[in-house]
Design a protein around this motif. Structure first.
Motif, PDB file in Angstrom:
ATOM      1  N   LEU A 181       1.025  -1.393  -0.062  1.00  0.00           N
ATOM      2  CA  LEU A 181       0.005  -0.095  -0.084  1.00  0.00           C
ATOM      3  C   LEU A 181       0.868   1.349  -0.060  1.00  0.00           C
ATOM      4  CD1 LEU A 181      -2.887  -1.165   2.490  1.00  0.00           C
ATOM      5  CD2 LEU A 181      -3.163  -0.187   0.141  1.00  0.00           C
ATOM      6  N   LYS A 182       2.013   1.282   0.867  1.00  0.00           N
ATOM      7  CA  LYS A 182       2.928   2.429   0.764  1.00  0.00           C
ATOM      8  C   LYS A 182       3.499   2.777  -0.865  1.00  0.00           C
ATOM      9  CE  LYS A 182       4.582   1.840   5.301  1.00  0.00           C
ATOM     10  NZ  LYS A 182       5.811   1.340   6.265  1.00  0.00           N
ATOM     11  N   VAL A 205      -4.654  -3.218  -4.019  1.00  0.00           N
ATOM     12  CA  VAL A 205      -3.719  -4.155  -3.726  1.00  0.00           C
ATOM     13  C   VAL A 205      -4.570  -5.408  -3.521  1.00  0.00           C
ATOM     14  CG1 VAL A 205      -2.038  -4.950  -1.851  1.00  0.00           C
ATOM     15  CG2 VAL A 205      -2.273  -2.578  -2.530  1.00  0.00           C
ATOM     16  N   GLU A 206      -4.407  -6.567  -4.117  1.00  0.00           N
ATOM     17  CA  GLU A 206      -4.791  -7.667  -3.943  1.00  0.00           C
ATOM     18  C   GLU A 206      -3.832  -8.714  -3.136  1.00  0.00           C
ATOM     19  OE1 GLU A 206      -6.529 -10.386  -7.251  1.00  0.00           O
ATOM     20  OE2 GLU A 206      -4.557 -11.350  -6.890  1.00  0.00           O
ATOM     21  N   VAL A 207      -4.569  -9.295  -2.002  1.00  0.00           N
ATOM     22  CA  VAL A 207      -3.667 -10.005  -1.016  1.00  0.00           C
ATOM     23  C   VAL A 207      -4.329 -11.453  -1.315  1.00  0.00           C
ATOM     24  CG1 VAL A 207      -2.724 -10.394   1.241  1.00  0.00           C
ATOM     25  CG2 VAL A 207      -3.188  -8.075   0.240  1.00  0.00           C
ATOM     26  N   CYS A 208      -3.545 -12.563  -1.318  1.00  0.00           N
ATOM     27  CA  CYS A 208      -4.063 -14.227  -1.048  1.00  0.00           C
ATOM     28  C   CYS A 208      -3.350 -14.367   0.275  1.00  0.00           C
ATOM     29  CB  CYS A 208      -3.559 -14.704  -2.321  1.00  0.00           C
ATOM     30  SG  CYS A 208      -4.708 -14.146  -3.903  1.00  0.00           S
ATOM     31  N   VAL A 209      -4.060 -15.046   0.809  1.00  0.00           N
ATOM     32  CA  VAL A 209      -3.845 -15.860   2.268  1.00  0.00           C
ATOM     33  C   VAL A 209      -4.501 -17.103   2.283  1.00  0.00           C
ATOM     34  CG1 VAL A 209      -3.418 -13.702   3.510  1.00  0.00           C
ATOM     35  CG2 VAL A 209      -5.646 -14.618   3.547  1.00  0.00           C
ATOM     36  N   ASP A 210      -3.945 -17.934   3.412  1.00  0.00           N
ATOM     37  CA  ASP A 210      -4.582 -19.501   3.333  1.00  0.00           C
ATOM     38  C   ASP A 210      -5.092 -19.796   4.727  1.00  0.00           C
ATOM     39  OD1 ASP A 210      -2.165 -19.362   4.687  1.00  0.00           O
ATOM     40  OD2 ASP A 210      -1.457 -21.147   3.423  1.00  0.00           O
ATOM     41  N   GLU A 218      -9.756  -0.030   9.505  1.00  0.00           N
ATOM     42  CA  GLU A 218      -8.794   1.091  10.267  1.00  0.00           C
ATOM     43  C   GLU A 218      -8.336   2.205   9.562  1.00  0.00           C
ATOM     44  OE1 GLU A 218      -6.145  -1.209  12.834  1.00  0.00           O
ATOM     45  OE2 GLU A 218      -7.760  -1.829  14.259  1.00  0.00           O
ATOM     46  N   MET A 219      -7.848   1.789   8.312  1.00  0.00           N
ATOM     47  CA  MET A 219      -7.263   2.751   7.339  1.00  0.00           C
ATOM     48  C   MET A 219      -8.203   3.462   6.516  1.00  0.00           C
ATOM     49  SD  MET A 219      -3.853   0.459   6.432  1.00  0.00           S
ATOM     50  CE  MET A 219      -2.704   1.908   5.585  1.00  0.00           C
ATOM     51  N   GLY A 220      -9.402   2.975   6.717  1.00  0.00           N
ATOM     52  CA  GLY A 220     -10.608   3.805   5.946  1.00  0.00           C
ATOM     53  C   GLY A 220     -10.661   3.306   4.375  1.00  0.00           C
ATOM     54  N   TYR A 221     -10.002   2.144   4.020  1.00  0.00           N
ATOM     55  CA  TYR A 221     -10.227   1.572   2.689  1.00  0.00           C
ATOM     56  C   TYR A 221     -11.107   0.708   2.550  1.00  0.00           C
ATOM     57  CZ  TYR A 221      -5.291   3.319   2.568  1.00  0.00           C
ATOM     58  OH  TYR A 221      -4.253   4.469   2.621  1.00  0.00           O
ATOM     59  N   ALA A 222     -11.936   0.700   1.403  1.00  0.00           N
ATOM     60  CA  ALA A 222     -12.845   0.005   1.028  1.00  0.00           C
ATOM     61  C   ALA A 222     -11.999  -1.390   0.387  1.00  0.00           C
ATOM     62  CB  ALA A 222     -13.756   0.456  -0.149  1.00  0.00           C
ATOM     63  N   TYR A 223     -12.993  -2.657   0.543  1.00  0.00           N
ATOM     64  CA  TYR A 223     -12.236  -3.912   0.291  1.00  0.00           C
ATOM     65  C   TYR A 223     -13.249  -4.720  -0.183  1.00  0.00           C
ATOM     66  CZ  TYR A 223     -13.790  -5.058   4.933  1.00  0.00           C
ATOM     67  OH  TYR A 223     -14.620  -5.304   6.162  1.00  0.00           O
ATOM     68  N   ASN A 224     -12.804  -5.856  -1.046  1.00  0.00           N
ATOM     69  CA  ASN A 224     -13.822  -6.874  -1.370  1.00  0.00           C
ATOM     70  C   ASN A 224     -13.008  -8.358  -1.012  1.00  0.00           C
ATOM     71  OD1 ASN A 224     -15.712  -5.195  -2.769  1.00  0.00           O
ATOM     72  ND2 ASN A 224     -14.332  -5.072  -4.289  1.00  0.00           N
ATOM     73  N   LYS A 280      -6.906   1.528  -2.444  1.00  0.00           N
ATOM     74  CA  LYS A 280      -6.657   2.769  -1.663  1.00  0.00           C
ATOM     75  C   LYS A 280      -7.042   4.095  -2.455  1.00  0.00           C
ATOM     76  CE  LYS A 280      -2.261   4.801  -0.218  1.00  0.00           C
ATOM     77  NZ  LYS A 280      -0.583   4.659  -0.339  1.00  0.00           N
ATOM     78  N   VAL A 281      -7.427   4.888  -1.777  1.00  0.00           N
ATOM     79  CA  VAL A 281      -7.866   6.449  -2.525  1.00  0.00           C
ATOM     80  C   VAL A 281      -6.842   7.280  -1.826  1.00  0.00           C
ATOM     81  CG1 VAL A 281      -9.728   7.890  -3.069  1.00  0.00           C
ATOM     82  CG2 VAL A 281     -10.053   5.290  -2.963  1.00  0.00           C
ATOM     83  N   LYS A 282      -6.500   8.336  -2.482  1.00  0.00           N
ATOM     84  CA  LYS A 282      -5.686   9.486  -1.972  1.00  0.00           C
ATOM     85  C   LYS A 282      -6.419  10.077  -0.677  1.00  0.00           C
ATOM     86  CE  LYS A 282      -3.222  11.038  -5.933  1.00  0.00           C
ATOM     87  NZ  LYS A 282      -2.840  12.152  -7.005  1.00  0.00           N
ATOM     88  N   GLU A 283      -7.839  10.508  -0.894  1.00  0.00           N
ATOM     89  CA  GLU A 283      -8.220  11.020   0.206  1.00  0.00           C
ATOM     90  C   GLU A 283      -8.404  10.607   1.466  1.00  0.00           C
ATOM     91  OE1 GLU A 283     -10.820  10.450  -2.816  1.00  0.00           O
ATOM     92  OE2 GLU A 283      -9.359  11.900  -3.602  1.00  0.00           O
ATOM     93  N   ASN A 284      -8.248   9.165   1.482  1.00  0.00           N
ATOM     94  CA  ASN A 284      -8.147   8.395   2.728  1.00  0.00           C
ATOM     95  C   ASN A 284      -6.908   8.787   3.652  1.00  0.00           C
ATOM     96  OD1 ASN A 284     -10.445   7.199   1.873  1.00  0.00           O
ATOM     97  ND2 ASN A 284      -9.687   5.062   1.649  1.00  0.00           N
ATOM     98  N   VAL A 285      -7.493   8.955   5.030  1.00  0.00           N
ATOM     99  CA  VAL A 285      -6.431   9.392   5.787  1.00  0.00           C
ATOM    100  C   VAL A 285      -6.327   8.315   7.141  1.00  0.00           C
ATOM    101  CG1 VAL A 285      -5.701  11.065   7.601  1.00  0.00           C
ATOM    102  CG2 VAL A 285      -6.803  11.696   5.422  1.00  0.00           C
ATOM    103  N   ASN A 286      -5.348   7.911   7.705  1.00  0.00           N
ATOM    104  CA  ASN A 286      -5.316   7.017   8.794  1.00  0.00           C
ATOM    105  C   ASN A 286      -6.105   7.654  10.043  1.00  0.00           C
ATOM    106  OD1 ASN A 286      -3.820   5.036   7.600  1.00  0.00           O
ATOM    107  ND2 ASN A 286      -1.745   5.803   8.517  1.00  0.00           N
ATOM    108  N   LEU A 287      -6.379   6.836  10.906  1.00  0.00           N
ATOM    109  CA  LEU A 287      -7.234   7.382  11.938  1.00  0.00           C
ATOM    110  C   LEU A 287      -6.343   8.349  12.767  1.00  0.00           C
ATOM    111  CD1 LEU A 287      -8.486   3.930  13.720  1.00  0.00           C
ATOM    112  CD2 LEU A 287      -9.774   5.736  12.189  1.00  0.00           C
ATOM    113  N   VAL A 288      -7.127   9.393  13.371  1.00  0.00           N
ATOM    114  CA  VAL A 288      -6.371  10.734  13.938  1.00  0.00           C
ATOM    115  C   VAL A 288      -6.121   9.991  15.279  1.00  0.00           C
ATOM    116  CG1 VAL A 288      -6.930  13.013  14.958  1.00  0.00           C
ATOM    117  CG2 VAL A 288      -7.911  12.217  12.805  1.00  0.00           C
ATOM    118  N   GLU A 289      -4.875  10.319  15.679  1.00  0.00           N
ATOM    119  CA  GLU A 289      -4.192  10.023  16.784  1.00  0.00           C
ATOM    120  C   GLU A 289      -4.715  10.664  17.966  1.00  0.00           C
ATOM    121  OE1 GLU A 289      -2.014   7.333  17.137  1.00  0.00           O
ATOM    122  OE2 GLU A 289      -2.204   7.328  15.055  1.00  0.00           O
TER     123      GLU A 289
END
Length: 191
Positions: free
Chosen positions: A22-23, A30-35, A49-55, A69-78
């Motif tokens: 993502l960085k 980003v497509e991630v495969c896990v087992d 938590e990062m504010g990203y939509a996912y399927n 990942k969309v530019k406007e998304n911002v991590n949670l405010v500390e």
């Protein structure tokens, strides 16, 4: 689309691989495969938590999550007051186990009575046994959760002890999140 093959990887490697992918992009997928389902749940929670939509897709033994990942998304405010309580055992302190168990139960109960609550309670190693069915501290952890405290238990630890299905307070997490919560904390309390 960036592809991450995390099949066969254990916690926290799938999270780290995904965060690194993502960085590398400003926006895109980003497509991630896990087992395993725990890794999938960890990736789902990270996306939220990062504010990203996912399927998510499940094709038998392989889980696929596509994170947008969309530019406007911002991590949670500390938060300025970000206290984290770390419980790595069913016992408080060293010495007699019976006394240690009584002290830990008292500590968790005392947290429920405090005016200022921790933001997060992290449970790992034998500490995960505090948040499962039959625990003497379960009701107190549930009280903390209803008061807005994030309760996170290590998925690897729950699996190791064979009690994943008995978790009753909070949610399952991974080592990346455990380390991240402590690094971002304004104060870490470890009884």
């Amino acid at each position: 689309m960036v592809k991450v093959d995390a099949i066969g990887q254990v916690c926290p490697v799938p999270i780290i691989m995904t965060k690194n992918a993502l960085k590398k992009i400003e926006e895109g997928q980003v497509e991630v495969c896990v087992d395993n389902e725990i890794s999938l749940q960890n990736l789902e929670k990270m996306s939220q938590e990062m504010g990203y939509a996912y399927n998510i897709e499940n094709s038998g033994e392989v889980f696929r999550i596509v994170i947008n990942k969309v530019k406007e998304n911002v991590n949670l405010v500390e938060d300025h007051d970000n206290t984290v309580a770390v419980l790595s055992s069913q016992y408080m302190g060293d010495g007699d186990p019976e006394l240690g168990k009584i002290l830990m139960k008292g500590f968790i109960y005392t947290l429920t009575e405090m005016d200022f609550l921790p933001k997060t309670v992290l449970l790992y190693n034998e500490g995960v046994k505090l948040a499962v069915e039959g625990s003497e501290s379960l009701n107190d952890l549930l009280t903390l959760e209803t008061r807005g405290v994030e309760i996170l238990s290590c998925g690897t630890c729950l699996n190791f002890y064979g009690i994943t299905d008995k978790l009753k307070a909070g949610t399952i997490t991974n080592m990346y999140t455990i380390a991240e919560r402590q690094m971002k904390a304004t104060k870490v309390v470890k009884p």
